[in-house]
Enzyme design. Sequence first.
Site, PDB file in Angstrom:
ATOM      1  N   HIS A 185      -4.174  -4.403  -3.068  1.00 37.89           N
ATOM      2  CA  HIS A 185      -4.730  -4.200  -1.730  1.00 37.89           C
ATOM      3  C   HIS A 185      -4.939  -2.723  -1.407  1.00 37.89           C
ATOM      4  O   HIS A 185      -5.001  -2.339  -0.244  1.00 37.89           O
ATOM      5  CB  HIS A 185      -3.844  -4.876  -0.680  1.00 37.89           C
ATOM      6  CG  HIS A 185      -3.884  -6.378  -0.788  1.00 37.89           C
ATOM      7  ND1 HIS A 185      -2.985  -7.205  -0.181  1.00 37.89           N
ATOM      8  CD2 HIS A 185      -4.748  -7.192  -1.450  1.00 37.89           C
ATOM      9  CE1 HIS A 185      -3.278  -8.470  -0.469  1.00 37.89           C
ATOM     10  NE2 HIS A 185      -4.342  -8.487  -1.241  1.00 37.89           N
ATOM     11  N   ASN A 211      13.123 -14.322  -2.419  1.00 37.56           N
ATOM     12  CA  ASN A 211      12.640 -14.219  -1.034  1.00 37.56           C
ATOM     13  C   ASN A 211      13.773 -14.658  -0.112  1.00 37.56           C
ATOM     14  O   ASN A 211      14.698 -15.355  -0.544  1.00 37.56           O
ATOM     15  CB  ASN A 211      11.410 -15.124  -0.834  1.00 37.56           C
ATOM     16  CG  ASN A 211      10.536 -14.697   0.332  1.00 37.56           C
ATOM     17  OD1 ASN A 211      11.003 -14.631   1.468  1.00 37.56           O
ATOM     18  ND2 ASN A 211       9.271 -14.418   0.076  1.00 37.56           N
ATOM     19  N   ILE A 239       0.828  -1.203   0.000  1.00 37.06           N
ATOM     20  CA  ILE A 239       0.000   0.000   0.000  1.00 37.06           C
ATOM     21  C   ILE A 239       0.868   1.261   0.000  1.00 37.06           C
ATOM     22  O   ILE A 239       0.362   2.364  -0.006  1.00 37.06           O
ATOM     23  CB  ILE A 239      -0.988  -0.019   1.197  1.00 37.06           C
ATOM     24  CG1 ILE A 239      -0.252  -0.162   2.538  1.00 37.06           C
ATOM     25  CG2 ILE A 239      -1.997  -1.157   1.027  1.00 37.06           C
ATOM     26  CD1 ILE A 239      -1.186  -0.106   3.766  1.00 37.06           C
TER      27      ILE A 239
END
Length: 254
Positions: free
Chosen positions: A122, A224, A106
């Site tokens: 989102h 990751n 966000i």
Amino acid sequence: MGVLGDFETAANALRGARRVVFFTGAGISVESGIPTYRDKLIGLWGTYDPQGLETAKAFRDNPALVWGFYLWRRFQAKSAKPNAAHLAIPKLASDVRKVSIITQNIDDLHERAGSISALHLHGSLERPKCFACNRVARLPLEQFNLPASGLEKNPPRCDHCNGRIRPGIVWFKEDLPPGIWKESIRLVRSCDVLVSVGTSGIVTPAADIPEIACACGAVVIHFNIEDVSLGGENELMLIGKATEVLEALLNELG
Ligand code: APR
């Protein structure tokens, strides 16, 4: 292709790709100083459980507390700078290689890193909207100032219907913005390579994106600090911090 990959194979996949989708999560912004969703809150908000604040019910029950929480998160995001991983993405675009971004984040670090448009699955801290009529609110900057003391601040009112302005975030149990989800799926189905960076793959439906790409025949590269691979045939898992692995990929591409 094995699950644990190497940079040469990843670079070769990208060299041959015309459409590349980056799918990013909180892990890409960690090295900019924004914690992930699995980290505990700190400072003034240290005693709160974020999951208890990230719902429509929480906003209905205590709008000033939830608005104050998101003002703090926006302040945190605005104080952060794009890192080498955000900056690497626009560098990978070229005349023949189209690069799109689908993010669960966000914050606006992709945009500030020079990526023209990131699809925010989102929502975004930059687009508050009315809790009643759903219109996007254009707030003057001073409305985003942190509360002078304490945590709470009453949200502003909608110009149109006088409803309360809420953060433009997709809260738990809310639907993803339908247009953004549809466009994301279109991009994922037609990409040659999907690069997932710093996402745990826990929260659906966004978390289904790598699997959809695999099923449509794309090469899926995960970056990751831990193994988040799905066990697919065309998957590569490169373990390391987002800034380091993306810089290594850029070097490999030359
Ligand atoms: N580099 C790369 N990956 C990292 C780094 C790093 N420096 N630090 C952490 N990670 C990885 C973690 O291993 C984890 O897999 O980032 C991931 C962060 O996971 P989450 O906190 O679950 O973030 P995300 O996947 O974006 O969450 C999805 O969940 O709470 C909801 O709506 C919220 O958008 C969010 C969604």
